[in-house]
Structure formats: C-alpha cells, structure tokens
Design a protein around this motif. Structure first.
Motif, PDB file in Angstrom:
ATOM      1  N   GLY B 173      -2.889   4.417 -30.238  1.00 15.89           N
ATOM      2  CA  GLY B 173      -2.509   5.485 -29.588  1.00 15.89           C
ATOM      3  C   GLY B 173      -3.482   6.132 -28.484  1.00 15.89           C
ATOM      4  O   GLY B 173      -4.732   5.866 -28.880  1.00 15.89           O
ATOM      5  N   GLY B 174      -3.227   6.818 -27.539  1.00  8.62           N
ATOM      6  CA  GLY B 174      -4.225   7.511 -26.352  1.00  8.62           C
ATOM      7  C   GLY B 174      -3.080   7.571 -25.306  1.00  8.62           C
ATOM      8  O   GLY B 174      -1.941   7.622 -25.517  1.00  8.62           O
ATOM      9  N   ASP B 175      -3.938   7.752 -24.001  1.00 10.52           N
ATOM     10  CA  ASP B 175      -3.041   8.347 -22.747  1.00 10.52           C
ATOM     11  C   ASP B 175      -2.614   6.837 -22.348  1.00 10.52           C
ATOM     12  O   ASP B 175      -3.050   5.981 -22.430  1.00 10.52           O
ATOM     13  N   LYS B 176      -1.568   7.408 -21.377  1.00 13.21           N
ATOM     14  CA  LYS B 176      -1.114   6.218 -20.629  1.00 13.21           C
ATOM     15  C   LYS B 176      -2.013   5.924 -19.327  1.00 13.21           C
ATOM     16  O   LYS B 176      -2.651   6.921 -18.962  1.00 13.21           O
ATOM     17  N   LEU B 177      -2.266   4.600 -18.960  1.00  6.83           N
ATOM     18  CA  LEU B 177      -3.338   4.333 -17.986  1.00  6.83           C
ATOM     19  C   LEU B 177      -2.844   5.035 -16.604  1.00  6.83           C
ATOM     20  O   LEU B 177      -3.431   5.314 -15.771  1.00  6.83           O
ATOM     21  N   SER B 178      -1.425   5.127 -16.460  1.00  4.68           N
ATOM     22  CA  SER B 178      -0.938   5.825 -15.267  1.00  4.68           C
ATOM     23  C   SER B 178      -0.900   7.225 -15.148  1.00  4.68           C
ATOM     24  O   SER B 178      -1.063   7.907 -14.003  1.00  4.68           O
ATOM     25  N   GLY B 179      -1.623   8.030 -16.283  1.00  2.86           N
ATOM     26  CA  GLY B 179      -1.942   9.134 -16.107  1.00  2.86           C
ATOM     27  C   GLY B 179      -3.464   9.556 -15.670  1.00  2.86           C
ATOM     28  O   GLY B 179      -3.764  10.703 -15.607  1.00  2.86           O
ATOM     29  N   ILE B 180      -4.345   8.708 -15.630  1.00  4.97           N
ATOM     30  CA  ILE B 180      -5.672   8.706 -15.246  1.00  4.97           C
ATOM     31  C   ILE B 180      -5.904   8.880 -13.760  1.00  4.97           C
ATOM     32  O   ILE B 180      -5.049   7.938 -13.042  1.00  4.97           O
ATOM     33  N   SER B 181      -6.554   9.698 -13.189  1.00  6.08           N
ATOM     34  CA  SER B 181      -6.647   9.696 -11.614  1.00  6.08           C
ATOM     35  C   SER B 181      -8.008   8.872 -11.415  1.00  6.08           C
ATOM     36  O   SER B 181      -9.019   9.291 -11.711  1.00  6.08           O
ATOM     37  N   PHE B 182      -7.784   7.829 -10.499  1.00  2.00           N
ATOM     38  CA  PHE B 182      -8.828   7.242 -10.139  1.00  2.00           C
ATOM     39  C   PHE B 182      -9.542   7.702  -8.645  1.00  2.00           C
ATOM     40  O   PHE B 182     -10.120   7.108  -7.990  1.00  2.00           O
ATOM     41  N   ASP B 183      -8.866   8.861  -8.069  1.00  2.11           N
ATOM     42  CA  ASP B 183      -9.330   9.350  -6.710  1.00  2.11           C
ATOM     43  C   ASP B 183     -10.797   9.689  -6.761  1.00  2.11           C
ATOM     44  O   ASP B 183     -11.067  10.212  -7.682  1.00  2.11           O
ATOM     45  N   HIS B 184     -11.404   9.374  -5.857  1.00  2.00           N
ATOM     46  CA  HIS B 184     -12.959   9.404  -5.548  1.00  2.00           C
ATOM     47  C   HIS B 184     -13.610   8.699  -6.673  1.00  2.00           C
ATOM     48  O   HIS B 184     -14.828   8.922  -6.617  1.00  2.00           O
ATOM     49  N   CYS B 185     -13.202   7.912  -7.515  1.00  5.57           N
ATOM     50  CA  CYS B 185     -13.780   7.675  -8.649  1.00  5.57           C
ATOM     51  C   CYS B 185     -14.556   6.211  -8.187  1.00  5.57           C
ATOM     52  O   CYS B 185     -14.071   5.355  -7.478  1.00  5.57           O
ATOM     53  N   ARG B 186     -15.968   6.277  -8.550  1.00  2.51           N
ATOM     54  CA  ARG B 186     -16.703   4.819  -8.043  1.00  2.51           C
ATOM     55  C   ARG B 186     -16.909   3.896  -9.079  1.00  2.51           C
ATOM     56  O   ARG B 186     -17.099   2.815  -8.685  1.00  2.51           O
ATOM     57  N   SER B 187     -16.899   4.289 -10.334  1.00  2.00           N
ATOM     58  CA  SER B 187     -17.007   3.552 -11.286  1.00  2.00           C
ATOM     59  C   SER B 187     -16.115   3.766 -12.646  1.00  2.00           C
ATOM     60  O   SER B 187     -16.273   5.003 -13.001  1.00  2.00           O
ATOM     61  N   CYS B 188     -15.726   2.693 -13.106  1.00  3.58           N
ATOM     62  CA  CYS B 188     -14.687   2.744 -14.269  1.00  3.58           C
ATOM     63  C   CYS B 188     -15.162   1.700 -15.271  1.00  3.58           C
ATOM     64  O   CYS B 188     -15.363   0.658 -14.904  1.00  3.58           O
ATOM     65  N   GLY B 189     -15.133   1.912 -16.652  1.00  5.24           N
ATOM     66  CA  GLY B 189     -15.473   0.774 -17.624  1.00  5.24           C
ATOM     67  C   GLY B 189     -14.127   1.008 -18.536  1.00  5.24           C
ATOM     68  O   GLY B 189     -13.892   1.894 -19.021  1.00  5.24           O
ATOM     69  N   VAL B 190     -13.810  -0.295 -18.912  1.00  3.71           N
ATOM     70  CA  VAL B 190     -12.897  -0.109 -19.882  1.00  3.71           C
ATOM     71  C   VAL B 190     -13.234  -1.155 -21.265  1.00  3.71           C
ATOM     72  O   VAL B 190     -13.641  -2.297 -21.003  1.00  3.71           O
ATOM     73  N   MET B 191     -13.243  -0.561 -22.200  1.00  3.62           N
ATOM     74  CA  MET B 191     -13.653  -1.554 -23.602  1.00  3.62           C
ATOM     75  C   MET B 191     -12.336  -1.957 -24.416  1.00  3.62           C
ATOM     76  O   MET B 191     -11.433  -1.196 -24.326  1.00  3.62           O
ATOM     77  N   ILE B 192     -12.447  -3.094 -24.469  1.00  5.36           N
ATOM     78  CA  ILE B 192     -11.262  -3.952 -25.204  1.00  5.36           C
ATOM     79  C   ILE B 192     -11.457  -4.665 -26.445  1.00  5.36           C
ATOM     80  O   ILE B 192     -12.632  -5.472 -26.217  1.00  5.36           O
ATOM     81  N   GLY B 193     -10.694  -4.632 -27.399  1.00  8.31           N
ATOM     82  CA  GLY B 193     -11.179  -5.349 -28.609  1.00  8.31           C
ATOM     83  C   GLY B 193     -10.793  -6.637 -28.661  1.00  8.31           C
ATOM     84  O   GLY B 193     -10.263  -7.527 -27.410  1.00  8.31           O
ATOM     85  N   ALA B 194     -11.269  -7.545 -29.388  1.00 10.05           N
ATOM     86  CA  ALA B 194     -10.934  -8.990 -29.706  1.00 10.05           C
ATOM     87  C   ALA B 194      -9.726  -9.242 -30.506  1.00 10.05           C
ATOM     88  O   ALA B 194      -8.987  -8.033 -30.580  1.00 10.05           O
ATOM     89  N   GLU B 195      -9.502 -10.352 -30.979  1.00 11.45           N
ATOM     90  CA  GLU B 195      -8.264 -10.293 -32.042  1.00 11.45           C
ATOM     91  C   GLU B 195      -8.422  -9.263 -32.952  1.00 11.45           C
ATOM     92  O   GLU B 195      -9.186  -8.973 -33.675  1.00 11.45           O
ATOM     93  N   GLY B 196      -7.247  -8.679 -33.192  1.00 14.46           N
ATOM     94  CA  GLY B 196      -7.066  -7.618 -34.317  1.00 14.46           C
ATOM     95  C   GLY B 196      -7.620  -5.940 -33.697  1.00 14.46           C
ATOM     96  O   GLY B 196      -7.767  -4.998 -34.579  1.00 14.46           O
TER      97      GLY B 196
END
Lengths: 241, 241
Positions: B173-196
C-alpha cells in the motif's frame, strides 16, 4: 488463496467441476482438501468457492459468491502489434498481460521481417496464448488476455478502429499520449510497428480509417519496449494503475 | 547522423580527438571521410562536428556547435533496484535507459536471492554499464545512464533520499503514482524490490528516512516489469514522454 482460470463448460449453476491439469494441481501438488477455498476466474469475474469433493481426476467445488475481479482494469486496452523478430513477441505478451492489457493482436506490416506462414503462425499464436495465461495467473488477473493473429495490416486497422479510442504510434510525429482523454472510455486500441516502424502509406491508411497518431518523444524505443511503455502509461492515464 | 559518446579527455577547445574502438568504427566500419559530420554526446550536450582528419588510430573533428541534447529528459530519474535473479538486471538496464532514466543503482535487500561478492558484483556492474551504453546509443540518448552498485540497503536509502522526490514501491500500500506532482521537479528516485518485494522493516526505514510509498495497484508485477513501467509512467507524468 489459489487462483485458477475456468473455461465455459466448468460451471453448472453453483457447481464448478475442475478436470485435467488443474485438478491434478489442486489435488496432488497443492494437496488441498474438501472444505478449503479456491478462487476461480472467468471473463473478469471471481468465483469464491469451497472444495466439496476431490477424486483422482476431478475436483468439485461449490460457489459461495461471485464478484467482478478487482484486479481488472475498467478500460479494455488492446495492443495491435506488428510481428517482431525472434522472441520479442513473448516478452510483449508477458509484460502487457501483467500491466493489464485485455488483448494482444499480431499482424504483418510492410516492414515486418518475421512472416510465418499459416501453420507456423497458428503455432506461434497458441504458444503466446499460453504465455498470456501464465502471466495472468502469476499477476492475479481476473481474465486471460486474448491473443489473436496473425492478421493482415488491413484487418488489424479494421479491428483497431472498432475501439472508442484508436491510436497508432508513429515515430514521424503525432499527439502526445498525455493529451488524450480516457475519461469514460471503455475501449482503446493502440497499433505499434515492428522494427523500423510503419511506412508513410500505412500511417496514413490508419489515420484515414479513424486512428489518431501518437508520438512517444525523441528517444527511439525498441519495438518491444513501445507496447510495454504504452500499456503502463495508458493504464496510469485511465486511472487503472 | 552517427552519434558517439565522448569521455572528458576527448575534448580540447573546439577539437575532438577520437581514439580506440570508436576511431576504428568511424574510419573503417562507417568509412567516413574528412568533411563528413558526426554528433558527439557528453553529459547531456550534443557536439555537432566535422571530421578534419582520419589516421590509422585517430579521428580529429572540429566542433561547429554545441547544444543541450533534445532527447534528454528535464527530470533526473534514478531507479534504485534490489538485485533480481538471473539476467533480469540486464533487461531493466536496457529498457530504463531507452525510456530515459538518468541512472540505475543496484542494492541488496533482505529478500534478494542473488548476492554476488565484491569481485563478481563489480564485474556485473561493468557489464550492465556496457548495456546502458549500447541502449543509450541505440535510442539516441544524450547521455549514458550511470550504473552503480552493488550497495547495501542502507546506502541505497541514503542515496534515494537525496532526490527531491524519493519514492519506494511497496506492494502493501501507498499513494498512487498519478497523485504525485512532478512540476518543477529536477530529481526523482524510485526504490524497487527484488522478487518478493520489501519486508515491512525496510519499507518503514525508507519512509522514516523521507521516502513516499507508492502502490501500483492490484495486479502483481514481476520485479523486472515494475522499474520499466514506473520509468514510463514517471516520464509521462513529468512531461518527458
């Protein structure tokens, strides 16, 4: 809870009869017992069921409730993909299934290198259908995307334009995907080229048949990357991701 | 026009000196001649150049103009990926490079099955950097994504949270990606898990360090599908697709 896909004949009133591979899987591999629960999926509906009886070749279950699958997108998205070389079609089918596409239809465009004849085309489509089924199970989909093909470009354009929103990815220019409104849209089709994309005549034919050209920006995507990216973006834009 | 990536030492004022593999490629494979034009790319800048001289092991070019690469996204997107099994890292690097990621950093999380030691980790990172370079060339990128790793989970969280928008994909669970505003954002990082995916303690640690949990919906994506889909969707949401 284990999930299985059903065919039409398996359901009779509130009784589900599982045979063949799945019956063996339930009884011998999973060692399930009467009284345990299974979810069966058919055409976007989930059947919550209880095992009544297990024999050597059949599993009989009783349906307790039936609801629309929560994992199915409200938008029916069909990818119309010009057949790529090698095993790229496998990757496309697996990934687009996980991401929620309703169907993937393959066709031959003028720049296709891979052009299987009728017999080997049918064999390929059957193998791709199997991959869709596995990916649907693994990702918890409520239905298995239908794999169709391998049709001509003209047939594919005809099918494409039956969707409420028909799109064609064209590297020489078009609208941005984020400019398309998917509000209240029930069906969208996206036509995507093989290696080398579409020639001008094809792009014009699709557009004159009603499709909107879309352009995915200046970075050149490999032909197998395009349907995966487009499926993810449309699922997001339509509120299904 | 052919495109080549340059290292720091190759540029001296308005003169570019190409050596080794690329020089052989320009002179022998492409059979280019003095007077012909080449685009060189370095750190998101495109150098439009003319060949002045070709020797057996060098190609000397003169820069005519230098502009920011049009194919580079305005958003710096870094994927922090828990190392998956087998050759999935290769697919992730190739596809995320085509789709415009600035960097891909690999780390080890508690559920990682693949845990190469220092030496084989370095070898793997070097091979992945090569794949990023090939994908960057093929897709017309202005810079080669930096492949880093293989770091610990703590190091990765620390790096992740240096981004203006730090996100962690969490299946519980968490926020929906479409709810995040990327306006004027210069850097974004996304952490993603391995299997499991991630265990609860990891998800909590990332969030208490400043990351926002995002949730990609009820369909279960394979671990290699997630970074590809997320990169496509974020490029779209930030106007870079």
């Amino acid at each position: 809870m284990p999930r299985f896909f059903l065919n039409e004949e398996a359901v009779n009133g509130d009784i589900i009869t599982v045979r063949s591979e799945d019956a063996v899987h339930i009884g011998r591999s999973l060692r399930m017992k009467p009284g345990e629960r299974i979810t069966f999926c058919r055409q976007g509906m989930d059947y919550e069921s209880v095992i009544e009886k297990i024999t050597s070749d059949e599993v009989i279950c009783r349906v307790e409730s039936c609801t629309a699958s929560e994992s199915e997108a409200a938008l029916n998205l069909t990818i119309y993909q010009a057949l790529p070389k090698g095993d790229k079609a496998e990757l496309i089918v697996q990934k687009c299934t996980e991401l929620g596409a309703s169907g993937i239809t393959f066709f031959i465009s003028s720049r296709c290198v891979s052009r299987p004849d009728g017999k080997s085309g049918e064999k390929k489509t059957a193998r791709l259908q199997k991959i869709a089924e596995e990916a649907a199970k693994q990702s918890g989909r409520g239905k298995i995307p239908e794999i169709r093909g391998i049709m001509s470009f003209e047939e594919a354009v005809n099918e494409l334009c039956k969707n409420e929103i028909p799109l064609i990815c064209y590297e020489n220019g078009g609208d941005k995907l984020s400019g398309i409104s998917f509000d209240h849209c029930r069906s969208c089709g996206v036509m995507i080229g093989a290696e080398g994309g579409f020639d001008r005549a094809e792009a014009e034919e699709a557009q004159s048949s009603g499709a909107t050209a879309i352009w995915l920006g200046k970075r050149i995507l490999r032909c197998e990357t395009c349907p995966i990216a487009v499926t993810a973006v449309i699922m997001n834009l339509s509120g299904n991701f």
